[in-house]
Design an enzyme around this catalytic site. Structure first.
Site, mmCIF file in Angstrom:
data_model
loop_
_atom_site.group_PDB
_atom_site.id
_atom_site.type_symbol
_atom_site.label_atom_id
_atom_site.label_comp_id
_atom_site.label_asym_id
_atom_site.label_seq_id
_atom_site.Cartn_x
_atom_site.Cartn_y
_atom_site.Cartn_z
ATOM 1 N N GLY A 32 0.812 -1.211 0.000
ATOM 2 C CA GLY A 32 0.000 0.000 0.000
ATOM 3 C C GLY A 32 0.845 1.259 0.000
ATOM 4 O O GLY A 32 2.029 1.230 -0.312
ATOM 5 N N ALA A 33 0.191 2.389 0.355
ATOM 6 C CA ALA A 33 0.842 3.709 0.263
ATOM 7 C C ALA A 33 1.439 3.860 -1.132
ATOM 8 O O ALA A 33 2.617 4.138 -1.305
ATOM 9 C CB ALA A 33 1.884 3.892 1.357
ATOM 10 N N HIS A 35 2.489 4.716 -5.053
ATOM 11 C CA HIS A 35 3.042 5.860 -5.783
ATOM 12 C C HIS A 35 3.271 5.417 -7.225
ATOM 13 O O HIS A 35 2.913 4.294 -7.610
ATOM 14 C CB HIS A 35 4.341 6.340 -5.122
ATOM 15 C CG HIS A 35 5.318 5.250 -4.833
ATOM 16 N ND1 HIS A 35 5.978 4.545 -5.827
ATOM 17 C CD2 HIS A 35 5.744 4.710 -3.659
ATOM 18 C CE1 HIS A 35 6.775 3.646 -5.284
ATOM 19 N NE2 HIS A 35 6.646 3.708 -3.973
ATOM 20 N N GLY A 37 5.791 4.427 -8.744
ATOM 21 C CA GLY A 37 6.584 3.209 -8.890
ATOM 22 C C GLY A 37 5.687 1.976 -8.906
ATOM 23 O O GLY A 37 5.809 1.111 -9.774
ATOM 24 N N HIS A 38 4.767 1.913 -7.946
ATOM 25 C CA HIS A 38 3.816 0.793 -7.913
ATOM 26 C C HIS A 38 2.937 0.782 -9.165
ATOM 27 O O HIS A 38 2.666 -0.273 -9.748
ATOM 28 C CB HIS A 38 2.895 0.908 -6.692
ATOM 29 C CG HIS A 38 3.586 0.782 -5.378
ATOM 30 N ND1 HIS A 38 3.718 1.846 -4.514
ATOM 31 C CD2 HIS A 38 4.183 -0.270 -4.768
ATOM 32 C CE1 HIS A 38 4.351 1.451 -3.427
ATOM 33 N NE2 HIS A 38 4.655 0.181 -3.552
ATOM 34 N N ILE A 177 11.464 3.590 -10.607
ATOM 35 C CA ILE A 177 10.884 4.874 -11.007
ATOM 36 C C ILE A 177 11.381 5.936 -10.022
ATOM 37 O O ILE A 177 11.326 5.749 -8.808
ATOM 38 C CB ILE A 177 9.344 4.815 -10.997
ATOM 39 C CG1 ILE A 177 8.857 3.670 -11.899
ATOM 40 C CG2 ILE A 177 8.748 6.143 -11.459
ATOM 41 C CD1 ILE A 177 9.263 3.787 -13.352
ATOM 42 N N SER A 186 9.415 5.772 -3.082
ATOM 43 C CA SER A 186 9.225 4.833 -1.988
ATOM 44 C C SER A 186 8.091 5.318 -1.104
ATOM 45 O O SER A 186 7.909 6.530 -0.925
ATOM 46 C CB SER A 186 10.511 4.733 -1.148
ATOM 47 O OG SER A 186 10.269 4.039 0.062
#
Length: 279
Positions: A32-33, A35, A37-38, A177, A186
């Site tokens: 979770g959290a 950004h 990148g995910h 990323i 991160s």
């Protein structure tokens, strides 16, 4: 509205329905959290698979520090809104007791690539990662799993896990990323103050310069020492490690003929940052 699944039974029922139609399933495991990148992992999965599930589960077994677990950011509603922009087909966000029910006693324990660096600094961390990834792959019936290069050692752990246990999953590694100033994205970055955020990009800049120096023929140790000094001068409280390692085994390597990776971990503004680059 993307369906949010809470139980393994619901996840399996959905996955089996897709599989019965011959569809491929990509899984993006996250805590979770989210950004960009995910989201880049989810977009890659979307491009390569018929169906995509993102998992959101803050895995207690990979935290060796209870305070770190407590502080880890959680933002399911915002995460779901971001995933709708991809879009993914479902989110699997189980409670802890669904993943580790009463009486749970099994751990996937790894040595080798899981032992140095993060394994040394965070005892038990990669056993927690290996256990939850094995479970998530089994729960979801995944064909492919997507992981970022930012956690390079974790990626190598998952690759070895899948190989050693003959799991029928293709592990896909995706490029890190970065923010415009080079800082690797991160979930922990949101804990940085403005002052800490201004210092944080020095980590990437320092290891990039060290890697350039090594390619130019400078001694490995001298380049690494200078990178650590640069970070301390910039205001990093502690440099845990900067290491040049074999890219696959994570063992020390002075053989430039094999792919190598420079990996680093350091604290700034009370936040632990990690990064890595190829050499």
């Amino acid at each position: 509205m993307i369906p949010i699944l809470r139980t393994v039974a619901d996840l399996r029922a959905l996955a089996r329905g897709w599989k019965a139609k011959g569809e491929t399933l990509g899984v993006v495991p996250t805590m979770g959290a989210l950004h960009d990148g995910h989201l880049s992992l989810a977009r890659r999965a979307r491009a390569e698979c018929d169906r995509v599930i993102t998992t959101i589960f803050v895995n207690p077994k990979q935290f060796n520090n209870p305070e770190d677990l407590k502080k880890y950011p959680r933002s399911e509603e915002a995460d779901a809104a971001l995933l709708a922009t991809v879009p993914v087909d479902a989110i699997f966000a189980p409670p802890v007791e669904e993943v580790y029910p009463d009486g749970f006693i099994t751990t996937v324990s790894m040595t080798g690539v899981a032992q140095p660096l993060e394994g040394h600094m965070r005892p038990g961390h990669f056993d927690g990662v290996a256990t939850v990834v094995t479970k998530l792959f089994g729960m979801s019936l995944a064909d492919r799993g997507y992981f970022g290069h930012k956690d390079w050692q974790q990626l190598q752990v998952v690759l070895r896990l899948v190989r050693d246990l003959n799991l029928p999953v293709e592990v896909v590694g995706c490029e890190t990323i970065r923010e415009a100033d080079g800082l690797a994205m991160s979930s922990r970055n949101i804990r940085l103050t403005a002052e800490g955020r201004a210092k944080a990009p020095v980590l990437y800049a320092a290891i990039t310069r060290a890697a350039d120096d090594i390619r130019a023929g400078h001694a490995d140790r001298m380049a690494i020492r200078e990178a650590a000094e640069t970070m301390r001068e910039a205001g990093f409280e502690r440099v845990e490690y900067i290491e040049l390692r074999d890219a696959e085994t994570l063992m020390p390597s002075d053989d430039p003929r094999r792919p190598r990776r420079m990996l680093a971990a350091a604290w700034v503004d009370g936040v632990r940052l990690i990064d890595n680059i190829p050499v």
